[in-house]
Scaffold this motif. Structure first.
Motif, short mmCIF file in Angstrom:
data_model
loop_
_atom_site.label_atom_id
_atom_site.label_comp_id
_atom_site.label_asym_id
_atom_site.label_seq_id
_atom_site.Cartn_x
_atom_site.Cartn_y
_atom_site.Cartn_z
N ALA A 109 0.66 -1.22 0.19
CA ALA A 109 0.02 -0.19 0.06
C ALA A 109 0.90 1.26 -0.08
O ALA A 109 0.36 2.19 -0.23
CB ALA A 109 -0.89 -0.02 1.32
N GLU A 110 2.10 1.17 0.01
CA GLU A 110 2.89 2.38 0.48
C GLU A 110 4.29 1.90 0.34
O GLU A 110 4.73 0.73 0.11
CB GLU A 110 2.84 3.00 1.76
N SER A 111 5.40 2.89 -0.02
CA SER A 111 6.86 2.78 0.01
C SER A 111 7.21 2.23 1.31
O SER A 111 6.83 2.45 2.48
CB SER A 111 7.43 4.17 -0.04
N THR A 112 8.33 1.50 1.43
CA THR A 112 8.85 0.90 2.61
C THR A 112 10.16 1.62 3.21
O THR A 112 11.06 1.83 2.22
CB THR A 112 9.28 -0.47 2.32
N TYR A 113 10.00 2.16 4.34
CA TYR A 113 10.92 2.97 4.90
C TYR A 113 12.14 2.00 5.13
O TYR A 113 12.11 0.97 5.45
CB TYR A 113 10.53 3.73 6.21
N VAL A 114 13.68 2.33 4.68
CA VAL A 114 14.62 1.61 4.95
C VAL A 114 15.54 2.16 6.16
O VAL A 114 15.84 1.64 7.00
CB VAL A 114 15.39 1.41 3.73
N CYS A 115 16.19 3.44 6.01
CA CYS A 115 16.69 4.11 7.06
C CYS A 115 17.12 5.74 6.53
O CYS A 115 16.28 6.01 5.48
CB CYS A 115 18.10 3.30 7.27
N VAL A 116 17.63 6.36 7.38
CA VAL A 116 17.63 7.83 7.32
C VAL A 116 18.98 8.13 6.36
O VAL A 116 19.84 7.33 6.42
CB VAL A 116 18.00 8.53 8.65
N VAL A 117 18.72 9.14 5.58
CA VAL A 117 19.60 9.46 4.55
C VAL A 117 20.63 10.40 4.93
O VAL A 117 20.49 11.26 5.72
CB VAL A 117 19.22 10.19 3.33
N PRO A 118 22.12 10.10 5.17
CA PRO A 118 23.13 10.91 5.53
C PRO A 118 23.27 12.05 4.63
O PRO A 118 23.42 12.11 3.59
CB PRO A 118 24.32 9.92 5.53
#
Length: 212
Positions: A73-82
């Motif tokens: 249903a949506e994009s999947t968060y992976v981690c914070v962008v440096p």
């Protein structure tokens, strides 16, 4: 995986009751509740550390909200962008690679018309990227990091990237973090996150279904 099989097909209400945990009225105030709840159920131990959720196994846990058609249903968060400390960063030493090297996907019903407690947990999928997929992820990641290092972070949009995309990740527009401007100067900008496109996670699910 015995725990994964044990929760498959059960509702969040049933599982929460078994853990003596209250379900929130809605997810607007507690957006990450489902993922945190599944982590607790399965014994993930990384908390907010920049490494896979099951530290000793090297496996990342990702809940995957699924619509009525069985698609993400949506994009999947992976981690914070440096956004400021980019020197020396590449795919091989990235948090993204560490988290996507081995993933346990847990599909969960997410139709907005279905009360949270009645949403069922699907069968978990253990997944690792093929060499071809990893090459595409690496290409996306390295291109994004190069652009950030060149001060182009403000011109990166969610339309860019093949499998990965970068999107703002902040509760509101006032929460800013350090970044690099187009002339190399320090700037304040919105935090960003790396996300996997729904079309990509849909392929993972379909491949798993076809292999059963």
């Amino acid at each position: 995986m015995q725990r994964v099989h044990a929760i498959a097909g059960r509702t969040l209400s049933e599982l929460a009751m078994s853990m003596n945990i209250d379900i929130p009225q809605n997810l607007q105030q507690e957006k990450g509740w489902v993922g945190q709840f599944i982590e607790k159920l399965l014994g993930a131990n990384a908390s907010n550390k920049p490494e896979p959720d099951f530290i000793n196994l090297g496996i990342e846990l990702k809940t995957l909200p699924i619509n009525m058609k069985g698609n993400p249903a949506e994009s999947t968060y992976v981690c914070v962008v440096p956004l400021s400390q980019t020197e020396g960063l590449c795919w091989e030493n990235s948090v993204v690679k560490a988290k996507l090297n081995h993933v346990l996907w847990i599909p969960i019903e997410a139709d907005k018309n279905l009360p949270l407690g009645l949403r069922r947990v699907g069968m978990g999928i253990l997944w690792q990227p093929t060499a071809e997929i990893e090459a595409k992820l690496a290409c996306d990641y390295n291109e994004f990091i190069d652009r950030i290092a060149l001060g182009e972070v403000e011109s990166i949009t969610a339309d860019q990237g093949n499998l990965l995309q970068i999107r703002p990740k902040a509760a509101n527009a006032s929460k800013l973090t350090a970044g690099i401007g187009h002339e190399g100067q320090a700037i304040r900008t919105l935090p960003r996150g790396f996300y996997l496109r729904p079309a990509f996670t849909r392929e993972i699910i379909n491949h798993w279904k076809n292999s059963q």
